[in-house]
Design an enzyme around this catalytic site. Structure first.
Site, mmCIF file in Angstrom:
data_model
loop_
_atom_site.group_PDB
_atom_site.id
_atom_site.type_symbol
_atom_site.label_atom_id
_atom_site.label_comp_id
_atom_site.label_asym_id
_atom_site.label_seq_id
_atom_site.Cartn_x
_atom_site.Cartn_y
_atom_site.Cartn_z
ATOM 1 N N HIS A 1 46.474 32.332 37.949
ATOM 2 C CA HIS A 1 47.597 32.275 38.621
ATOM 3 C C HIS A 1 48.547 33.326 38.992
ATOM 4 O O HIS A 1 49.624 33.327 38.406
ATOM 5 C CB HIS A 1 48.591 30.850 38.190
ATOM 6 C CG HIS A 1 48.859 29.913 38.939
ATOM 7 N ND1 HIS A 1 50.002 29.164 39.126
ATOM 8 C CD2 HIS A 1 48.219 29.199 39.970
ATOM 9 C CE1 HIS A 1 49.835 28.349 39.881
ATOM 10 N NE2 HIS A 1 48.961 28.275 40.522
ATOM 11 N N HIS B 1 40.276 32.098 47.723
ATOM 12 C CA HIS B 1 40.741 31.362 46.774
ATOM 13 C C HIS B 1 39.936 29.940 46.637
ATOM 14 O O HIS B 1 39.799 29.486 45.604
ATOM 15 C CB HIS B 1 42.244 31.001 46.709
ATOM 16 C CG HIS B 1 42.910 30.448 45.509
ATOM 17 N ND1 HIS B 1 42.837 31.014 44.221
ATOM 18 C CD2 HIS B 1 43.254 29.041 45.195
ATOM 19 C CE1 HIS B 1 43.443 30.288 43.422
ATOM 20 N NE2 HIS B 1 43.738 29.068 43.906
#
Length: 782
Positions: A96, A50
């Protein structure tokens, strides 16, 4: 691989931080010692996929990133492009996904908050939001809960913070069951003379912590977002952040006011990995170090330890570097807005991140080891497509039931083309998304020019604020869109990714906007699976080629991997590879824009681009179509191949026609083919259409009506412009256009007939509006 000798952590403790044994060994080698728990956590989040893109970075290097209008490219909080007239636009997309799967409301809400901070950290005032959402089937009760929660979270945060949500896309497919995708894009208009960067500089300059307090929410969110989802993930709610949009609104105003003072050297949002990421990235980009004291950080919970401070992802927090001696000026601004602001550290010459706690050193790591010299995996891609795709590509329309001018000849009886059209309109992916966007305040700020659902792209008026809070009068606007047909990418990652870029540019062209630049969100499964990595590599190749050809450089984006759900047996179930393309375009004159609905009775209807006689060929096909998936429950075939040269021609013609005032409406032919595009134009304009199609050389009528492909735009033109318009078309597109018919009266019907006057489709505006308009509500109330 075995762990180094005397390792103070077990293998389970190391893997819990998202690290592999060989990565832990690399940490020990770089530090010359074993890390403590806080340092282990810092490496865990910063070396997660990430944060450091360790599997995707080599692939991203092929993207074109420079262009005449690009002011800031990849590497900063957001990309920035020059709009002319002294105007500059910041824009970015973020995902998200994992948090939204576990806690849909807060997961989606904080996704909005995070992308807004990326925008105003650059010195830009947020002016618009868009979102790309993917869910499983609405027949699944859990999907309905996720869908409702995500939409509520987005609307709550966006509405409260005062930024309009102006557009986007929503897809439903079983491939996303249990692993929804929530991608949010934000646009902002620069208000500061200088673009605010994130690299720290100036030895001795104070480091300010500003915004909200730090708590234990969002612990390890970056590592959580870099792992597969499983049943155990439902217990990971502490990894989901909790947002406060009203506090963020104050933070926006305080930051923009602070930037205008000239007292800010650099600024960084505390997003993924919180304090760890902001300190290490600012230090590494500036080639300096940061010395930070955790005892000075405002907290909302007692008894926190360094590990928790450093990995917390509490929202609405920022890190500033100020010019020495001007820190109080900034602190006063934030206090006036009711926000915390403290000097928590300073810039140091030694390029390390030094964290102090209770009089001691809690962590000390070279900044570059955390933020720049991170692991990089050069994986070998497959040399040929996987077997399941070879099988899918072998499919041909010959496998479908026979059809005639009246409809499909099924074993259960005939299904008329009218019924096929209505069934497709009622498919949640095609159907009206009014249930979604009616929850969004899409007109706050009063700059939304075209309402959601009215056009192929969102259009926002540019009204920069002046020093006295008045608005500067500008007649130009910006258009934005988010696009990706993931079924195409699943069936052919390279061609599907090219199609996503082409469709985004086409949608901008349909409102009259010149495509400028791209921000992309790469949502893929595990790169450690050879097929998953091949899909990622091929999609990146397609994106890069299309962006180069269409002159839309990539200014940044997001990579979200490990989007797969572990079934009860532990077998990963990957999503479709989904490279979402966000694209922005410039509209020079807001008096010359287009929606998708018919405007005037008697207008002539044209198809620009690939003619209908080519249906069934490589560029227009039933392979991967919504018709094949919805009507025949089949995911197979070769998706449409992309002709980028024709795309550029068709889009340029459309833009020119709009700016000349010739074109009254323009609509991209996408999911569902020409029949759905016609129906949507009828619904939007509440006018009918009479269409004549030459079926003489068509082997199957479903190919003519429902085949999909790029480089096709449906436009309507006033009758008195016919001669001039058709002369221009012949000059620019030669044979790549055709006149289809004419717009009819308000509330009449859509009538599609063959050239020998056989009726193929004849449905009223009320019938198609009802099927299309109530589909999602009906699913949710079932």
């Amino acid at each position: 691989m075995s762990l180094p000798a005397n390792t103070p952590f077990s293998l389970e403790e190391i893997t819990a931080e998202g690290l592999k044994p060989e990565e832990y060994a690399e940490i020990v080698q770089r530090l010359g010692r074993h890390p403590n728990l806080a340092e282990l956590g810092m490496f865990g989040v910063m070396w997660s996929e990430h944060c450091c893109y360790k599997n995707s970075r080599p692939l991203l290097k092929q993207f074109p990133t420079q262009g005449q209008r690009v002011l800031v490219g990849p590497g900063e909080n957001a990309g920035v492009v020059d709009l002319g007239e002294g105007l500059r636009l910041a824009f970015k997309i973020e995902s998200h996904n994992h948090p939204s799967a576990v806690e849909p409301f807060q997961g989606a809400a904080t996704g909005v908050g995070g992308i807004l901070r990326d925008i105003f950290t650059m010195g830009a005032r947020p002016i618009a939001l868009l979102n790309s959402l993917r869910f499983g089937s609405l027949d699944d009760p859990r999907t309905r809960r996720l869908f409702s929660g995500v939409v509520s979270g987005i609307s709550h945060y966006g509405n409260c913070v005062g930024v309009p949500t102006v557009g986007g896309e929503v897809y439903f497919d079983p491939a996303y069951t249990g692993n929804p995708l929530v991608n949010v894009m934000a646009l902002g208009l620069m208000e500061t003379p200088e673009i605010v960067k994130s690299g720290a500089s100036g030895i001795g300059n104070p480091v300010l912590y500003v915004g909200s307090t730090t708590g234990r929410d969002g612990m390890g969110g970056a590592s959580f977002a870099s792992a597969e989802l499983s049943e155990a993930s439902l217990d990971d709610r502490p990894a989901v952040q909790v947002g406060d949009p009203f506090l963020e609104k104050s933070l926006i105003e305080a930051c923009l006011e602070a930037f205008k003072t000239g007292a800010v050297v650099a600024a960084q949002d505390m997003g993924a990995a919180g304090i760890t990421c902001s300190t290490s990235e600012m230090a590494a980009k500036g080639g300096v170090g940061i010395d930070l004291d955790l005892d000075l950080i405002p907290v909302r919970e007692k008894g926190m330890v360094p590990y928790e401070y450093l990995l917390s992802e509490s929202q609405e927090r920022m890190l500033f570097v100020a010019y020495k001696g001007r820190e109080q000026e900034l602190i006063d601004i934030f206090h006036r807005w009711g926000l915390h602001a403290v000097v928590a550290g300073r810039v140091i010459e030694e390029p390390i991140v030094r964290i102090r706690f209770q009089g001691g050193i809690a962590a000390e790591i070279p900044a570059a080891a955390l933020a720049e010299n991170t692991p990089l995996y050069h994986r070998q891609s497959l040399t040929e497509p996987p077997d399941f795709l070879k099988t899918a590509w072998a499919w041909t329309p010959a496998a479908l039931p026979p059809c005639s001018t009246t409809g499909l000849q099924l074993e259960s009886g005939e299904k008329t083309w009218n019924q096929v059209l209505l069934d497709l309109l009622a498919s949640p992916t095609i159907a009206s998304k009014r249930w979604v966007y009616r929850q969004y305040d899409h007109q706050v700020q009063n700059n939304t020019v075209l309402l959601p659902g009215a056009a192929d792209a969102a259009v926002v008026r540019l009204r920069p604020q002046l020093a006295d809070q008045a608005c500067q009068g500008v007649n130009s606007g910006v258009a934005a869109t988010l696009d990706c047909n993931a079924r195409y990418v699943y069936l052919h990652p390279y061609a599907g990714a090219k199609a996503a870029v082409a469709e985004a540019a086409r949608n901008l062209s349909c409102v009259g906007a010149e495509p400028l630049a791209v921000t992309d969100n790469l949502n893929f499964a595990s790169p450690e699976n050879p097929v998953g990595y091949w899909q990622l590599a091929e999609a990146c190749r397609g994106l890069a080629e299309a962006c180069r050809e269409l002159n839309t450089p990539v200014t940044g984006g997001n990579v979200s991997l490990y989007n797969e759900t572990l079934d009860p047996e532990g077998k990963p179930q990957p999503i479709y590879p989904t490279p979402v393309v966000g694209m922005v375009g410039l509209i020079p004159d807001l008096n010359r824009i287009c929606g998708q609905g018919w405007q005037s009775t008697g207008d002539l209807i044209y198809l620009l681009g690939v003619p209908l006689s080519d249906a069934g060929h490589a560029t227009v096909t039933l392979g991967g179509s919504e018709y094949l998936a919805t009507i025949h429950q089949t995911i197979a075939g070769q998706p449409p191949q992309v002709d980028l040269a024709l795309e550029k021609q068709v889009q340029a013609v459309c833009r020119h026609g709009i700016r000349q005032g010739w074109i009254h409406s323009a609509h991209d032919c996408a999911e569902g083919g020409i029949a759905i595009a016609l129906a949507e134009a009828c619904i939007s304009g509440q006018r009918g259409a009479e269409i004549e199609l030459d079926c003489s050389d068509i082997s199957r009528l479903d190919q003519l009506l429902f085949a999909e492909g790029g480089a096709r735009i449906l436009v309507s033109v006033p009758l008195d412009q016919q001669t001039l318009w058709e002369s221009y078309l012949e000059e620019q597109l030669q044979g790549h256009w055709q006149r289809l018919g004419q717009v009819t009266e308000i509330n009449s019907c859509l009538w599609v007939r063959s050239s020998d006057n056989l009726s193929l489709i004849q449905v009223t505006i009320e019938e198609i509006s009802t099927a299309w308009g109530k589909a999602i509500e009906n699913k949710l109330s079932a």
